[in-house]
Design a protein around this motif. Structure first.
Motif, PDB file in Angstrom:
ATOM      1  N   ASP A  80       5.506 -27.388  13.500  1.00  0.00           N
ATOM      2  CA  ASP A  80       6.377 -26.984  12.397  1.00  0.00           C
ATOM      3  C   ASP A  80       6.954 -25.621  12.752  1.00  0.00           C
ATOM      4  OD1 ASP A  80       7.351 -25.752   9.994  1.00  0.00           O
ATOM      5  OD2 ASP A  80       6.209 -27.194   8.818  1.00  0.00           O
ATOM      6  N   LEU A  81       8.253 -25.564  13.036  1.00  0.00           N
ATOM      7  CA  LEU A  81       8.881 -24.325  13.481  1.00  0.00           C
ATOM      8  C   LEU A  81       8.772 -23.226  12.423  1.00  0.00           C
ATOM      9  CD1 LEU A  81      10.519 -22.853  15.676  1.00  0.00           C
ATOM     10  CD2 LEU A  81      12.606 -23.762  14.608  1.00  0.00           C
ATOM     11  N   GLY A  82       9.012 -23.578  11.153  1.00  0.00           N
ATOM     12  CA  GLY A  82       8.933 -22.586  10.084  1.00  0.00           C
ATOM     13  C   GLY A  82       7.542 -22.005   9.940  1.00  0.00           C
ATOM     14  N   ALA A  83       6.519 -22.871  10.004  1.00  0.00           N
ATOM     15  CA  ALA A  83       5.134 -22.407   9.886  1.00  0.00           C
ATOM     16  C   ALA A  83       4.755 -21.541  11.086  1.00  0.00           C
ATOM     17  CB  ALA A  83       4.188 -23.604   9.784  1.00  0.00           C
ATOM     18  N   TYR A  84       5.202 -21.943  12.281  1.00  0.00           N
ATOM     19  CA  TYR A  84       4.914 -21.126  13.469  1.00  0.00           C
ATOM     20  C   TYR A  84       5.526 -19.743  13.319  1.00  0.00           C
ATOM     21  CZ  TYR A  84       5.452 -19.025  18.029  1.00  0.00           C
ATOM     22  OH  TYR A  84       5.449 -18.123  19.058  1.00  0.00           O
ATOM     23  N   TRP A  85       6.774 -19.675  12.866  1.00  0.00           N
ATOM     24  CA  TRP A  85       7.452 -18.387  12.773  1.00  0.00           C
ATOM     25  C   TRP A  85       6.751 -17.479  11.758  1.00  0.00           C
ATOM     26  CZ3 TRP A  85      10.398 -15.851  15.884  1.00  0.00           C
ATOM     27  CH2 TRP A  85      11.094 -14.732  15.428  1.00  0.00           C
ATOM     28  N   SER A  86       6.307 -18.036  10.642  1.00  0.00           N
ATOM     29  CA  SER A  86       5.600 -17.232   9.639  1.00  0.00           C
ATOM     30  C   SER A  86       4.317 -16.641  10.229  1.00  0.00           C
ATOM     31  CB  SER A  86       5.265 -18.082   8.410  1.00  0.00           C
ATOM     32  OG  SER A  86       6.449 -18.496   7.748  1.00  0.00           O
ATOM     33  N   SER A  87       3.559 -17.458  10.954  1.00  0.00           N
ATOM     34  CA  SER A  87       2.317 -16.966  11.553  1.00  0.00           C
ATOM     35  C   SER A  87       2.612 -15.953  12.662  1.00  0.00           C
ATOM     36  CB  SER A  87       1.484 -18.126  12.114  1.00  0.00           C
ATOM     37  OG  SER A  87       2.164 -18.776  13.173  1.00  0.00           O
ATOM     38  N   TYR A  88       3.707 -16.156  13.376  1.00  0.00           N
ATOM     39  CA  TYR A  88       4.099 -15.210  14.429  1.00  0.00           C
ATOM     40  C   TYR A  88       4.416 -13.836  13.833  1.00  0.00           C
ATOM     41  CZ  TYR A  88       6.995 -12.863  17.906  1.00  0.00           C
ATOM     42  OH  TYR A  88       7.528 -11.926  18.764  1.00  0.00           O
ATOM     43  N   SER A 111       0.358  -7.317  12.700  1.00  0.00           N
ATOM     44  CA  SER A 111      -1.004  -6.830  12.964  1.00  0.00           C
ATOM     45  C   SER A 111      -1.083  -6.135  14.319  1.00  0.00           C
ATOM     46  CB  SER A 111      -1.997  -7.993  12.903  1.00  0.00           C
ATOM     47  OG  SER A 111      -1.770  -8.911  13.964  1.00  0.00           O
ATOM     48  N   ARG A 112      -0.282  -6.601  15.305  1.00  0.00           N
ATOM     49  CA  ARG A 112      -0.275  -5.959  16.628  1.00  0.00           C
ATOM     50  C   ARG A 112       0.571  -4.693  16.624  1.00  0.00           C
ATOM     51  NH1 ARG A 112       2.560  -8.542  19.964  1.00  0.00           N
ATOM     52  NH2 ARG A 112       3.163 -10.420  18.805  1.00  0.00           N
ATOM     53  N   ARG A 113       1.576  -4.673  15.758  1.00  0.00           N
ATOM     54  CA  ARG A 113       2.527  -3.563  15.757  1.00  0.00           C
ATOM     55  C   ARG A 113       1.900  -2.269  15.234  1.00  0.00           C
ATOM     56  NH1 ARG A 113       7.957  -3.515  11.986  1.00  0.00           N
ATOM     57  NH2 ARG A 113       8.768  -1.469  12.615  1.00  0.00           N
ATOM     58  N   PHE A 114       1.231  -2.364  14.112  1.00  0.00           N
ATOM     59  CA  PHE A 114       0.658  -1.167  13.497  1.00  0.00           C
ATOM     60  C   PHE A 114      -0.814  -1.051  13.882  1.00  0.00           C
ATOM     61  CE2 PHE A 114       4.183  -2.333  10.618  1.00  0.00           C
ATOM     62  CZ  PHE A 114       4.954  -1.179  10.781  1.00  0.00           C
ATOM     63  N   THR A 115      -1.092  -0.106  14.770  1.00  0.00           N
ATOM     64  CA  THR A 115      -2.454   0.025  15.292  1.00  0.00           C
ATOM     65  C   THR A 115      -3.174   1.265  14.782  1.00  0.00           C
ATOM     66  OG1 THR A 115      -1.562   1.172  17.230  1.00  0.00           O
ATOM     67  CG2 THR A 115      -1.851  -1.222  17.400  1.00  0.00           C
ATOM     68  N   GLY A 116      -2.484   2.122  14.032  1.00  0.00           N
ATOM     69  CA  GLY A 116      -3.121   3.327  13.525  1.00  0.00           C
ATOM     70  C   GLY A 116      -2.572   3.724  12.171  1.00  0.00           C
ATOM     71  N   THR A 117      -3.048   4.859  11.665  1.00  0.00           N
ATOM     72  CA  THR A 117      -2.558   5.377  10.385  1.00  0.00           C
ATOM     73  C   THR A 117      -2.341   6.886  10.500  1.00  0.00           C
ATOM     74  OG1 THR A 117      -4.803   5.759   9.545  1.00  0.00           O
ATOM     75  CG2 THR A 117      -3.758   3.624   9.027  1.00  0.00           C
ATOM     76  N   ALA A 118      -1.552   7.401   9.565  1.00  0.00           N
ATOM     77  CA  ALA A 118      -1.323   8.849   9.509  1.00  0.00           C
ATOM     78  C   ALA A 118      -1.274   9.274   8.050  1.00  0.00           C
ATOM     79  CB  ALA A 118      -0.015   9.213  10.207  1.00  0.00           C
ATOM     80  N   THR A 119      -1.739  10.470   7.787  1.00  0.00           N
ATOM     81  CA  THR A 119      -1.637  11.057   6.452  1.00  0.00           C
ATOM     82  C   THR A 119      -0.465  12.032   6.456  1.00  0.00           C
ATOM     83  OG1 THR A 119      -4.023  10.872   6.131  1.00  0.00           O
ATOM     84  CG2 THR A 119      -2.826  12.356   4.654  1.00  0.00           C
ATOM     85  N   VAL A 120       0.457  11.841   5.525  1.00  0.00           N
ATOM     86  CA  VAL A 120       1.665  12.668   5.497  1.00  0.00           C
ATOM     87  C   VAL A 120       1.914  13.181   4.086  1.00  0.00           C
ATOM     88  CG1 VAL A 120       2.750  11.452   7.419  1.00  0.00           C
ATOM     89  CG2 VAL A 120       3.146  10.649   5.090  1.00  0.00           C
ATOM     90  N   ARG A 121       2.658  14.302   4.008  1.00  0.00           N
ATOM     91  CA  ARG A 121       3.136  14.811   2.736  1.00  0.00           C
ATOM     92  C   ARG A 121       4.660  14.709   2.726  1.00  0.00           C
ATOM     93  NH1 ARG A 121      -0.826  20.116   1.819  1.00  0.00           N
ATOM     94  NH2 ARG A 121      -2.729  18.878   1.450  1.00  0.00           N
ATOM     95  N   ILE A 122       5.204  14.233   1.602  1.00  0.00           N
ATOM     96  CA  ILE A 122       6.643  13.947   1.534  1.00  0.00           C
ATOM     97  C   ILE A 122       7.222  14.584   0.277  1.00  0.00           C
ATOM     98  CG2 ILE A 122       8.378  12.113   1.609  1.00  0.00           C
ATOM     99  CD1 ILE A 122       6.185  10.237   2.621  1.00  0.00           C
ATOM    100  N   SER A 123       8.400  15.181   0.432  1.00  0.00           N
ATOM    101  CA  SER A 123       9.085  15.829  -0.688  1.00  0.00           C
ATOM    102  C   SER A 123       9.778  14.785  -1.562  1.00  0.00           C
ATOM    103  CB  SER A 123      10.133  16.808  -0.164  1.00  0.00           C
ATOM    104  OG  SER A 123      11.246  16.096   0.360  1.00  0.00           O
ATOM    105  N   PRO A 124      10.227  15.156  -2.767  1.00  0.00           N
ATOM    106  CA  PRO A 124      10.979  14.207  -3.606  1.00  0.00           C
ATOM    107  C   PRO A 124      12.227  13.671  -2.907  1.00  0.00           C
ATOM    108  CG  PRO A 124      10.252  16.073  -4.911  1.00  0.00           C
ATOM    109  CD  PRO A 124       9.927  16.415  -3.487  1.00  0.00           C
ATOM    110  N   ARG A 125      12.950  14.566  -2.188  1.00  0.00           N
ATOM    111  CA  ARG A 125      14.124  14.095  -1.456  1.00  0.00           C
ATOM    112  C   ARG A 125      13.714  13.154  -0.329  1.00  0.00           C
ATOM    113  NH1 ARG A 125      18.366  17.810   1.933  1.00  0.00           N
ATOM    114  NH2 ARG A 125      16.519  17.997   3.265  1.00  0.00           N
ATOM    115  N   GLY A 126      12.586  13.445   0.340  1.00  0.00           N
ATOM    116  CA  GLY A 126      12.098  12.567   1.394  1.00  0.00           C
ATOM    117  C   GLY A 126      11.767  11.187   0.870  1.00  0.00           C
ATOM    118  N   LEU A 127      11.189  11.110  -0.335  1.00  0.00           N
ATOM    119  CA  LEU A 127      10.887   9.806  -0.936  1.00  0.00           C
ATOM    120  C   LEU A 127      12.151   8.989  -1.138  1.00  0.00           C
ATOM    121  CD1 LEU A 127       8.216  10.863  -3.603  1.00  0.00           C
ATOM    122  CD2 LEU A 127       7.806   9.599  -1.475  1.00  0.00           C
ATOM    123  N   ARG A 128      13.243   9.671  -1.550  1.00  0.00           N
ATOM    124  CA  ARG A 128      14.503   8.951  -1.751  1.00  0.00           C
ATOM    125  C   ARG A 128      15.092   8.481  -0.426  1.00  0.00           C
ATOM    126  NH1 ARG A 128      15.235  13.336  -5.346  1.00  0.00           N
ATOM    127  NH2 ARG A 128      16.640  14.389  -3.872  1.00  0.00           N
TER     128      ARG A 128
END
Length: 325
Positions: A218-226, A232-249
């Motif tokens: 099933d091509l659609g099901a394969y693509w969703s799992s891909y 999961s492979r792309r994001f391998t870490g985390t960071a703590t950041v502080r952001i201003s109100p303009r930065g949030l926008r």
């Protein structure tokens, strides 16, 4: 009992040939018992449906039987006009065929649905590629279309991101996916199913080998799992950041949607000036540094130390480049 469902069953049998009761149930969104009853009602209406027993059996129409039903609602006519949007069709080498099919469809419709479909075609236009990016050149895409439809293997030379960058592969194409204006080939190699960016194919030629796509693929099901695996492979870490109100926008225009969602779910206020602290996913130190620098003075990295040092070093180099201490 829906007359529309019976018509759908008839067209399903006509288009697919032999179909099992389970496949009918899955396609029509009903139980297997209801699928059996629908087949019986179709037979009672005089449609020559017969059952083929055995593991590979199922229901099918008598050879040569074709329905002459031509009724089509306005919604269905509109939907069909979306089936071959001009941009992707041109990429696939099917622009002329799609144009001819649209004209034939419009000519075959009664006046009411024809006018509604024509109005729909006039007020919708698809431009798939995102902003700030040129459309990718995909000269080998029509060849892959041919390979997918005829079940022929393809010999490719492919450029990838890791060493060795250029590799030779024999692939068995299972399907093509268009995502955000980028074409991807889903194909089997010797021992796995892989995804290839069509624009990264340097050379391709049809081979003599013939293959059959697995019946259960099933091509659609394969693509969703891909996509899930890729995230999961792309994001391998985390960071703590502080952001201003303009930065949030400014966040949605400068960082991936996953980072925006992380800020929305983890943000806590720090002080009374509107700044917040949040935990975001990161790919790598270099990638996160480049991404966060887009926000300039509206973001501060708190942790990890490695990312904070990378941000500091980059800002220091910029300061020297502009003659500042």
């Amino acid at each position: 009992m829906s007359a529309g469902r019976l018509l759908s069953l008839l067209l399903l049998l006509q288009s697919r040939g032999r179909v099992s009761a389970r496949a009918i149930a899955d396609e029509l969104g009903v139980s297997v018992r209801t699928a059996y009853r629908d087949v019986e009602r179709l037979q009672a209406a005089g449609v020559p449906v017969y059952a083929e027993p055995g593991r590979r059996g199922g229901y099918q129409l008598l050879d040569g039987y074709r329905t002459r039903l031509t009724g089509m609602s306005e919604g269905e006519a509109r939907a069909l006009l979306f089936a071959g949007l001009p941009g992707p069709a041109a990429d696939l080498g099917l622009a002329a065929e799609v144009t001819a099919a649209r004209l034939k469809l419009l000519a075959a419709l009664p006046a009411g649905p024809r006018e509604a479909a024509a109005r729909t075609a006039a007020v919708f236009h698809l431009d798939a590629p995102g902003w700030y990016r040129e459309t990718e050149e995909t000269p080998h895409l029509p060849l892959f279309v041919d390979a997918v439809l005829t079940g022929r293997a393809v010999d490719v030379r492919y450029r990838r991101w890791r060493a060795p960058q250029e590799v030779d592969r024999r692939v068995r194409p299972y399907g093509l996916v268009l995502k955000s204006g980028v074409w991807y080939l889903v194909a089997a190699t010797e021992n796995r199913i892989a995804t290839y960016r069509v624009a990264q194919v340097l050379d391709a030629s049809l081979g003599d080998e013939r293959f059959e796509r697995p019946r259960g693929f099933d091509l659609g099901a394969y693509w969703s799992s891909y996509l899930e695996e890729f995230a999961s492979r792309r994001f391998t870490g985390t960071a703590t950041v502080r952001i201003s109100p303009r930065g949030l926008r400014r966040l949605p225009d400068n960082v991936p949607a996953e980072v925006v969602r992380a800020v929305e779910t983890t943000a806590t206020a720090v002080g009374d000036d509107g700044w917040v602290e949040a935990v975001i996913p990161t790919e790598s130190t270099d990638h996160a540094c480049g991404e966060l620098l887009r926000l300039g003075v509206d973001v501060e990295v708190v942790a990890p130390t490695e990312l904070r040092r990378a941000m500091t070093a980059t800002v220091d180099v910029l300061a020297r480049a502009y003659g500042l201490r």
